[in-house]
Design an enzyme around this catalytic site. Structure first.
Site, PDB file in Angstrom:
ATOM      1  N   GLN A 191       0.840  -1.205   0.000  1.00  0.00           N
ATOM      2  CA  GLN A 191       0.000   0.000   0.000  1.00  0.00           C
ATOM      3  C   GLN A 191       0.874   1.253   0.000  1.00  0.00           C
ATOM      4  OE1 GLN A 191      -2.728  -2.084   3.269  1.00  0.00           O
ATOM      5  NE2 GLN A 191      -3.355   0.017   2.987  1.00  0.00           N
ATOM      6  N   PHE A 222      -6.039  -4.056   3.335  1.00  0.00           N
ATOM      7  CA  PHE A 222      -6.767  -3.829   4.595  1.00  0.00           C
ATOM      8  C   PHE A 222      -5.880  -3.257   5.693  1.00  0.00           C
ATOM      9  CE2 PHE A 222      -8.829  -7.479   2.406  1.00  0.00           C
ATOM     10  CZ  PHE A 222     -10.000  -6.834   2.045  1.00  0.00           C
ATOM     11  N   GLU A 226       0.421  -1.873   4.591  1.00  0.00           N
ATOM     12  CA  GLU A 226       0.766  -0.468   4.644  1.00  0.00           C
ATOM     13  C   GLU A 226       2.225  -0.321   5.042  1.00  0.00           C
ATOM     14  OE1 GLU A 226      -1.960   1.984   6.888  1.00  0.00           O
ATOM     15  OE2 GLU A 226      -0.402   3.496   7.034  1.00  0.00           O
ATOM     16  N   ARG A 304      -5.088   7.190  17.097  1.00  0.00           N
ATOM     17  CA  ARG A 304      -6.438   7.153  16.529  1.00  0.00           C
ATOM     18  C   ARG A 304      -7.443   6.535  17.506  1.00  0.00           C
ATOM     19  NH1 ARG A 304      -9.308   8.323  11.784  1.00  0.00           N
ATOM     20  NH2 ARG A 304      -7.643   9.062  10.452  1.00  0.00           N
ATOM     21  N   ARG A 336      -7.872  -1.740   8.838  1.00  0.00           N
ATOM     22  CA  ARG A 336      -9.107  -0.995   8.595  1.00  0.00           C
ATOM     23  C   ARG A 336      -9.715  -0.427   9.884  1.00  0.00           C
ATOM     24  NH1 ARG A 336     -13.276  -3.716   4.261  1.00  0.00           N
ATOM     25  NH2 ARG A 336     -13.974  -1.815   3.292  1.00  0.00           N
ATOM     26  N   PHE A 338      -7.837   1.411  12.005  1.00  0.00           N
ATOM     27  CA  PHE A 338      -6.578   1.974  12.512  1.00  0.00           C
ATOM     28  C   PHE A 338      -6.666   2.392  13.987  1.00  0.00           C
ATOM     29  CE2 PHE A 338      -2.832   4.876  12.110  1.00  0.00           C
ATOM     30  CZ  PHE A 338      -2.007   4.075  11.339  1.00  0.00           C
ATOM     31  N   ALA A 503      -5.854   5.336   5.540  1.00  0.00           N
ATOM     32  CA  ALA A 503      -6.657   6.321   6.261  1.00  0.00           C
ATOM     33  C   ALA A 503      -7.925   6.699   5.476  1.00  0.00           C
ATOM     34  CB  ALA A 503      -5.824   7.565   6.593  1.00  0.00           C
ATOM     35  N   GLU A 707     -12.803   2.811   5.409  1.00  0.00           N
ATOM     36  CA  GLU A 707     -12.751   2.214   6.742  1.00  0.00           C
ATOM     37  C   GLU A 707     -14.050   2.312   7.560  1.00  0.00           C
ATOM     38  OE1 GLU A 707      -9.127   4.639   7.310  1.00  0.00           O
ATOM     39  OE2 GLU A 707      -8.441   2.952   8.516  1.00  0.00           O
TER      40      GLU A 707
HETATM   41  N1  MTE Z   1     -11.402  -2.706   0.189  1.00  0.00           N
HETATM   42  C1  MTE Z   1     -10.870  -3.779  -0.434  1.00  0.00           C
HETATM   43  N2  MTE Z   1     -11.609  -4.446  -1.324  1.00  0.00           N
HETATM   44  N3  MTE Z   1      -9.599  -4.190  -0.174  1.00  0.00           N
HETATM   45  C2  MTE Z   1      -8.807  -3.552   0.748  1.00  0.00           C
HETATM   46  O1  MTE Z   1      -7.665  -3.946   0.971  1.00  0.00           O
HETATM   47  N4  MTE Z   1      -8.652  -1.697   2.389  1.00  0.00           N
HETATM   48  C3  MTE Z   1      -9.406  -0.809   3.274  1.00  0.00           C
HETATM   49  C4  MTE Z   1     -10.456  -0.027   2.488  1.00  0.00           C
HETATM   50  N5  MTE Z   1     -11.226  -0.926   1.668  1.00  0.00           N
HETATM   51  C5  MTE Z   1      -9.351  -2.409   1.436  1.00  0.00           C
HETATM   52  C6  MTE Z   1     -10.675  -2.009   1.089  1.00  0.00           C
HETATM   53  C7  MTE Z   1      -8.567   0.148   3.989  1.00  0.00           C
HETATM   54  S1  MTE Z   1      -7.802  -0.355   5.397  1.00  0.00           S
HETATM   55  C8  MTE Z   1      -8.438   1.444   3.571  1.00  0.00           C
HETATM   56  S2  MTE Z   1      -7.544   2.563   4.471  1.00  0.00           S
HETATM   57  C9  MTE Z   1      -9.065   1.935   2.348  1.00  0.00           C
HETATM   58  O2  MTE Z   1      -9.772   0.905   1.665  1.00  0.00           O
HETATM   59  C10 MTE Z   1      -7.999   2.498   1.430  1.00  0.00           C
HETATM   60  O3  MTE Z   1      -8.481   2.927   0.222  1.00  0.00           O
HETATM   61  P1  MTE Z   1      -9.136   4.382   0.002  1.00  0.00           P
HETATM   62  O4  MTE Z   1      -8.284   5.351   0.758  1.00  0.00           O
HETATM   63  O5  MTE Z   1      -9.063   4.546  -1.443  1.00  0.00           O
HETATM   64  O6  MTE Z   1     -10.505   4.285   0.549  1.00  0.00           O
HETATM   65  C1  QUE Z   2      -4.447   7.105   9.876  1.00  0.00           C
HETATM   66  C2  QUE Z   2      -3.570   6.361   9.185  1.00  0.00           C
HETATM   67  C3  QUE Z   2      -2.182   6.573   9.331  1.00  0.00           C
HETATM   68  C4  QUE Z   2      -1.727   7.547  10.208  1.00  0.00           C
HETATM   69  C5  QUE Z   2      -2.638   8.288  10.912  1.00  0.00           C
HETATM   70  C6  QUE Z   2      -3.989   8.062  10.735  1.00  0.00           C
HETATM   71  C7  QUE Z   2      -1.209   5.830   8.623  1.00  0.00           C
HETATM   72  C8  QUE Z   2       0.159   6.130   8.825  1.00  0.00           C
HETATM   73  C9  QUE Z   2       0.537   7.131   9.714  1.00  0.00           C
HETATM   74  C10 QUE Z   2       1.891   7.549   9.947  1.00  0.00           C
HETATM   75  C11 QUE Z   2       2.168   8.427  10.984  1.00  0.00           C
HETATM   76  C12 QUE Z   2       3.443   8.901  11.206  1.00  0.00           C
HETATM   77  C13 QUE Z   2       4.477   8.505  10.389  1.00  0.00           C
HETATM   78  C14 QUE Z   2       4.221   7.630   9.342  1.00  0.00           C
HETATM   79  C15 QUE Z   2       2.934   7.156   9.132  1.00  0.00           C
HETATM   80  O1  QUE Z   2      -0.414   7.788  10.386  1.00  0.00           O
HETATM   81  O2  QUE Z   2      -1.588   4.963   7.836  1.00  0.00           O
HETATM   82  O3  QUE Z   2       5.224   7.257   8.546  1.00  0.00           O
HETATM   83  O4  QUE Z   2       5.754   8.953  10.586  1.00  0.00           O
HETATM   84  O5  QUE Z   2       1.061   5.413   8.125  1.00  0.00           O
HETATM   85  O6  QUE Z   2      -4.883   8.808  11.409  1.00  0.00           O
HETATM   86  O7  QUE Z   2      -4.013   5.408   8.352  1.00  0.00           O
HETATM   87 MO1  MOS Z   3      -6.154   1.374   6.050  1.00  0.00          MO
HETATM   88  S1  MOS Z   3      -5.948   0.524   7.916  1.00  0.00           S
HETATM   89  O1  MOS Z   3      -5.704   2.965   6.708  1.00  0.00           O
HETATM   90  O2  MOS Z   3      -4.776   0.805   5.282  1.00  0.00           O
END
Ligand code: MTE
Ligand code: QUE
Ligand code: MOS
Length: 749
Positions: A191, A222, A226, A304, A336, A338, A503, A707
């Protein structure tokens, strides 16, 4: 509008890493991982493995040319263990062979001697020993100490939520190919292509420009890819560098489940105080996050949890403290929601317990405390265009909450061994990375001379439909058919310094960048059209459905001709654009700010039937009123809502991750770890798309959806609990998820 990629998926034509062409002479890697959770390596003997048939190389920590470090936020995670073992499944050696089978055969020939120590697997035990990833964080509003005296009732309790396996269909993996002049090309199932690029640069000790990371799509992420996709890309790149050959590394399911981190389990204490009229006056919580052996994204996830500590409710006095506890488990990671779902489970547990004490339905307490306009979140942001009450109101009316409650009570009065349960789950989720610097994105748009267009952004397609949304942005700005637009791979040489697609902000951030790039090209095209048509004012040019209009009148000029002629006039048909979310900030000193571009809201009713003899249950129905802003793709968004709900229900009910006292995963196969299937899925999921008339920072007002719906699944836990209470009114004092069949049964007997 249909997601055009779906037809590739259902015909098996979409390519994942293992489907992609491997260059001649590609080698295959397999990983030797720690057989214990804690200890010191005394001796490692790889001789027999080295002479195993087909083996080319066995690579250890000492062979790393750069730094043996993959930690992202905190530099506390080695790529390969050298002395200390911190969790079972930790990579120690790479075996590279001519085939994956030969590499795996050789793994069993590696001999290791370890001075084993007793691992810590429980976060509260880690906390007692002072094993923390970072200092604790506290969010507060008002003054809880003063507020307790004003409360008519106060309850305290414990809430625990478990881990959660990502179970993406495509396992972790990468293919690394050494290129001319020291360049390394990496195809990764990540990701965060830039994270992979940056970390491989550190491991190989070469500049980032020597590394090109390419992502076509993921078979699901998901959150699990990441940060944690980086390791496998580093291992493949290190092997490719040393062997001077392309190297492919793809984990098998049991390896993936054993070696990678999951959603963080939390153990939390809560205390909640209410007035007689059901207003929550004070709330306190302490969260013990089980981070695993290294930080990974735990600190951001912890934050979060605090941001969502009070979910959709206004609580004038609150204080929440979160501890990230270091244990001897694989580093837990983004999943998902977070950390948000973990925080929301605790406040919902507190409300359930208060309701029990007051002898009211939790729904009454929930409803009485919903966020109102201009209320303050504990972190200082003020509710603007809030939809907590609007979505609740719609849910209540549309799905006839009151009569449903009555029907269920009637059913329960008439049935002894089968009970129905119902719960409402409101959600409020902040959209933006809470690390402000991550809220930026780039897009590169090329319009080709035939009128087709290609886009490169930092967005990674993982099934969530972001590519479709990017194509729709281009189609909408240019007013051309989506069929003309192609989304290119996510590639660090075309889009640099990208934030991970996470996010839920992928579509917003990359969509805005794409929009700006298209607007720049469109401005040039309008000038060009005025010129071609010999009209005085480019401002009066518009394009509608691939036809050029002047002053609202269709002209003879088509999109395709306009593009062709603009090219001949030597005008650029390409643009690069950058977008940064405006106005957001957060001050970690005061723990106040305006971290989110906006919030999404919604409310769901979850209805279940429990077999009170067996402890089994079925989720009958989920009815949702969700604030979509103005969805730009209802099919994609509905898929996200349904998928998120079922995933959230699974986390709260079936899916149980168990590590034994020695830190060994007991649920590392699909026969021991139960995930939702089509039989488990609710018979009915109704999602009402509530439009929100207010403008927001989402792309085309189409609010982030990735999410938030997962958190509706929390309602599943409380619906089952509601049914159990109908059978056995005096139930649990402790809120423990998942509500497996065993746990449901134990609660009743
Ligand atoms: N949907 C599918 N089909 N597959 C995935 O891996 N990841 C989820 C969500 N929906 C995911 C999914 C997560 S954790 C996130 S943060 C968002 O998709 C990321 O995509 P977006 O920012 O484009 O919504
Ligand atoms: C939601 C997220 C992320 C987040 C904060 C959110 C995320 C993420 C980071 C993050 C924060 C500090 C860093 C870094 C990443 O913050 O996905 O490299 O230095 O990677 O509210 O999903
Ligand atoms: Mo989604 S947990 O922010 O990849």
């Amino acid at each position: 509008m249909k997601n055009t990629e779906t037809s590739l998926h259902v015909r098996g034509l979409s390519q994942f890493i293992d489907d992609r062409h491997t260059p001649e002479g590609t080698l295959h890697a397999a990983i030797f991982d720690a057989p214990v959770a804690c200890g010191k390596i005394i001796k490692l003997d790889c001789e027999a493995a080295k002479s195993s048939p087909g083996v080319v190389e066995v690579i250890l920590a000492k062979d790393i040319p750069g730094e043996n470090q993959v930690g992202n936020i905190i530099a506390d995670e080695v790529l390969l263990a050298e002395n200390e073992i911190e969790f079972m499944g930790q990579p120690i050696a790479i075996v590279v062979a001519n085939s994956a089978r030969e590499a795996r055969t050789a793994l069993s020939k590696i001999k290791i001697e370890i001075n084993e120590k007793t691992p810590v697997t429980d976060p509260r035990e880690a906390a007692a020993k002072g094993h923390f990833i970072c200092p604790p964080r506290t969010f507060s509003l008002g003054n809880t100490n003063e507020a307790w005296a004003k409360c008519d009732i106060i309850v305290e309790g414990i809430a625990e939520s478990g881990g959660h396996e990502h179970l993406y269909l495509e396992m972790q993996g990468a293919l690394a190919t050494p290129k001319e002049n020291g360049k390394m090309e990496i195809i990764s199932s990540t990701q965060g292509p830039t994270s992979v690029q940056k970390t491989v640069a550190r491991i190989l000790n070469i500049p980032m420009h020597k590394i090109e990371v390419d992502v076509l799509r993921l078979g699901g992420g998901f959150g699990g890819k990441e940060d944690q996709a980086t390791i496998w890309a580093c291992l493949a790149a290190l092997s490719a560098q040393i062997c001077e050959k392309p190297v492919k590394l793809i984990l098998r399911r049991h390896e993936d489940m054993r070696m990678t981190g999951k959603r963080h389990p939390y153990s939390s204490d809560f205390k909640i105080g209410l007035s007689k009229d059901l207003k929550i006056l004070a709330y306190e919580a302490q969260y013990y996050q089980n981070a695993g052996a290294s930080a990974d994204l735990s600190t951001a996830i912890l934050e979060r949890t605090l941001f969502h500590a009070t979910n959709s409710y206004f609580i004038p006095n609150m204080q929440a403290t979160a501890f990230s506890c270091r244990t001897n488990l694989p580093p837990n990671t983004a999943f998902r929601g977070f950390g948000g779902p973990q925080g929301m489970f605790v406040i919902e547990s507190a409300i359930a317990k208060a309701a029990e004490k007051l002898g009211v339905d939790p729904i009454q307490i929930q409803k009485a405390n919903l966020l109102d306009e201009d209320d303050s979140f504990p972190y200082g942001q003020i509710v603007k265009n809030g939809r907590a009450k609007a979505t609740w109101g719609d849910m209540e009316k549309r799905y006839e909450l009151e009569s449903r409650r009555k029907q269920i009570d009637k059913f329960n009065a008439e049935n002894r061994m089968v009970k129905k349960g119902l719960a409402v789950m409101p959600i409020c989720f902040g959209i933006s990375f809470t690390a402000t610097f991550l809220n930026q994105a780039n897009a590169l748009v090329h319009v080709y001379m035939d009128g087709s267009a290609g886009i490169s952004t930092g967005a990674v397609e993982m099934g969530q439909g972001v590519n479709m949304k990017m194509r729709q942005v281009v189609a909408s700005i240019f007013s051309i058919d989506v069929g003309r637009i192609h989304t290119e791979t996510t590639n660090t040489s075309r889009t640099a310094n990208t934030s991970p697609t996470a996010a839920s902000a992928g579509a917003d951030l990359n969509g805005h960048a794409t929009r700006i790039a298209c607007e720049n090209i469109l401005a040039r095209l309008r000038e060009s059209a005025a010129n071609i048509l010999d009209k005085p004012d480019a401002a009066n040019i518009t394009i509608q459905n691939e036809t050029v209009f002047y002053d609202g009148q269709a002209t003879e000029l088509s999109w395709q001709d306009l593009v062709g002629q603009t090219y001949l006039k030597r005008i650029s048909l390409s643009a690069h654009a950058h977008y940064a979310t405006p106005e957001i900030y957060f001050d970690k000193e005061t723990e106040k700010g305006e971290p989110f571009a906006y919030h999404t809201f919604g409310a769901a009713i979850v209805e279940t039937t429990v077999d009170c003899l067996r402890g089994t249950y079925h989720i009958d129905k989920v009815d949702v009123s969700h604030d979509f802003g103005k969805s730009m793709n209802k099919l994609v968004d509905l898929g996200q809502a349904e998928g998120g709900i079922v995933q959230g229900l699974g986390w709260m009910t079936l899916e149980e991750i168990i590590y034994d006292k020695k830190g060994k995963l007991q649920t590392g196969t699909l026969s021991t770890y139960k995930v939702p299937d089509i039989y488990f899925a609710p018979d009915e999921i109704n999602v009402h798309f509530m439009e929100n008339p207010f403008p927001n920072a989402a792309i085309f007002n189409s609010k982030a959806i990735g999410e938030p719906p997962l958190m509706y699944g929390i309602g599943g836990y409380f619906a089952i609990l509601d049914a159990i209470k109908a059978f056995r009114p005096e139930v649990e004092k402790k809120y423990v998820a998942p509500m497996t069949n065993e746990r449901a049964l134990m609660l009743m007997y």
